[in-house]
Scaffold this motif. Sequence first.
Motif, PDB file in Angstrom:
ATOM      1  N   VAL A  94      36.115  54.188  64.072  1.00 58.66           N
ATOM      2  CA  VAL A  94      35.481  54.771  62.887  1.00 58.66           C
ATOM      3  C   VAL A  94      35.143  56.231  63.139  1.00 58.66           C
ATOM      4  N   ASP A  95      35.054  56.977  62.045  1.00 58.83           N
ATOM      5  CA  ASP A  95      34.572  58.354  62.126  1.00 58.83           C
ATOM      6  C   ASP A  95      33.080  58.348  62.382  1.00 58.83           C
ATOM      7  N   VAL A  96      32.630  59.255  63.218  1.00 56.23           N
ATOM      8  CA  VAL A  96      31.207  59.327  63.550  1.00 56.23           C
ATOM      9  C   VAL A  96      30.396  59.857  62.375  1.00 56.23           C
ATOM     10  N   ASP A  97      30.928  60.881  61.724  1.00 54.63           N
ATOM     11  CA  ASP A  97      30.170  61.514  60.640  1.00 54.63           C
ATOM     12  C   ASP A  97      29.849  60.502  59.549  1.00 54.63           C
ATOM     13  N   GLY A  98      28.596  60.560  59.069  1.00 50.88           N
ATOM     14  CA  GLY A  98      28.160  59.654  58.017  1.00 50.88           C
ATOM     15  C   GLY A  98      27.657  58.329  58.522  1.00 50.88           C
ATOM     16  N   THR A  99      27.467  58.198  59.853  1.00 51.97           N
ATOM     17  CA  THR A  99      26.953  56.953  60.439  1.00 51.97           C
ATOM     18  C   THR A  99      25.700  57.261  61.251  1.00 51.97           C
ATOM     19  N   PRO A 100      24.868  56.250  61.509  1.00 47.83           N
ATOM     20  CA  PRO A 100      23.690  56.484  62.361  1.00 47.83           C
ATOM     21  C   PRO A 100      24.074  56.951  63.764  1.00 47.83           C
ATOM     22  N   CYS A 101      25.292  56.601  64.197  1.00 46.00           N
ATOM     23  CA  CYS A 101      25.720  56.989  65.548  1.00 46.00           C
ATOM     24  C   CYS A 101      25.872  58.498  65.691  1.00 46.00           C
ATOM     25  N   ALA A 102      26.074  59.197  64.563  1.00 43.20           N
ATOM     26  CA  ALA A 102      26.207  60.654  64.625  1.00 43.20           C
ATOM     27  C   ALA A 102      24.954  61.290  65.204  1.00 43.20           C
ATOM     28  N   ALA A 103      23.790  60.762  64.841  1.00 39.98           N
ATOM     29  CA  ALA A 103      22.541  61.304  65.376  1.00 39.98           C
ATOM     30  C   ALA A 103      22.436  61.074  66.875  1.00 39.98           C
ATOM     31  N   VAL A 104      22.964  59.938  67.364  1.00 38.96           N
ATOM     32  CA  VAL A 104      22.967  59.648  68.796  1.00 38.96           C
ATOM     33  C   VAL A 104      23.846  60.649  69.537  1.00 38.96           C
ATOM     34  N   ILE A 105      25.060  60.878  69.019  1.00 41.37           N
ATOM     35  CA  ILE A 105      26.007  61.775  69.673  1.00 41.37           C
ATOM     36  C   ILE A 105      25.472  63.201  69.700  1.00 41.37           C
TER      37      ILE A 105
END
Length: 564
Positions: A94-105
Amino acid sequence: MFVNTPTENKLAAAAKAERTRLPLRVRDENQAIRAILQGTATHTGARFFESLVQNLAQALGTYSAWVAEYLEATRQLRALSFWVNGRLADRFLVDVDGTPCAAVIESTELVHYPENVLDLYPRNSILHDFKAVSYMGAPLLDGKRSVLGNLAVLDRRPMPREHNALAIFQVFANRASAELQRVKAERALRKSEQKFRRIVETTDQGFLLLDQRFRIADVNEAFCRMVGTPPDAILGRSPLAFAGEDFRRFLAANQDDPLSYRLQAIEGTLLAKSGRTVPVRIHGDVLLDDDGRGIGFMYFITDITHQKRSLQLAGEVQRNLLPKRSPRPGGIDLAGRTLSCEEIGGDYFDYLPSQGCVSSHLDIVVGDVSGHGVEAALLMATGRALLRTQVRSDPCRPVSQVVTALNRQLAGDVSDSGRFMTLFYLRIDLAAGRLRWVRAGHPSALIFDPRSGTFQELGGRGIALGVASDWAFTEETGPQPMEGILAIATDGLWEARDKKQRPYGQKRFQDVVRRHAASGAEAIIDKVYADLAAHTLGMLREDDITLVIVKFDGGADAAPDYHI
């Protein structure tokens, strides 16, 4: 650092009905720790990550858990393992942008959304499909704090900030980070090995890998073609089985302790199954472990058949420029020999008898052009032609004038090339019974007195030819010995090295001359070159080698002093 967006008050105000369920808690911390250890201690790679996410979801009681690798170039997450609702699910990309994982990265810190995560990411279809309420994720970092991936859990109920749960989650994250670093290092090593294997298999050079017992542990197709033998008939055998006589002697001399030295290059021959002899150049080195201990040996082997054939023709032409026979004036035995490090080289020697001079003499010349190979051979031929022209124009001129004129002409030819030529020009004045010489940057000649067993030098001052066109060379002089041995050599003789990089040196040469002083000039050269071959056994010759021996027979009342 915990990232909570929006504020807890705002989240509380927007809470859904699911919020009435019991909050996430770790009921038994010891049991959770045991689950981490037992679930991951016996596995690596894919099995490790499967066990990790299963035990993480069970320890925290979450709906799903996943561990993913971050692909920085495309800003994507690729799941290494994904646990959903009590079972392993298909891994995602999946693309990171637009997911909660983006804040982690982006933060490289633990991120925790206790509830209402859909309000924060209303357009994320995956969160909608899972009916997600809460999220917690942690970055997986390497030693330089670069993001390798992330570990995350997602639940359909609120996930309040609970210290024990966060601590357990961080332990899982640390385990996942360590394993992901190991996996990436293993992947990089495997990729490097595959790249090396492709290079080894596709190169035209032969390759042999020897173990500590000096047995062939690996071989490529190029070597198999050279010897006309399949791999299964090569592996486990000694390289002696495929070596020509010269290479066999070298290997036999060193296989007792083959890991004790660092081989640079040698030339030898292989024997093909058909009986054909294959000339080869071999580069190799010791394989060392992390502690610097030898664990094997590798050879890269180049078939130089075509190179040898082309250079052999040039070598024949060059050898025709050297004296075919030695003059034998009364009381003098004379011999000379050149060994080129390639088929052709830059060493030169010549004999120039007097023609029409009042005082009869014999001129002996030994020269050494800087470097070796084709360029050195061309300059050697030029120097020889210029020297012979000078001598023919006036064979009775003093030695110093001949060398000065030669230098002036040669400097014009090599001024822009950076090359030069050293020269020792000796004139034996037969009528006057004297030696006259010029040393133009060349090693001093040596004279051995058999009565005292000592050597003296014919020295002198002078720079190499081609360096300064206006240099005026001076002539040295001394009495001709009635008995003794005079040797003129190029520095390739003294500097020839053995496998431990020890030079042959003048002392060893002098010992050979002492032992065989009663022999003729040709025999002395034979003995010196045989001893040199024993010293440099198997090593690739790095410079051309020339030796001229002049043996004087007779008697004298006293030994002259030549050390100048």
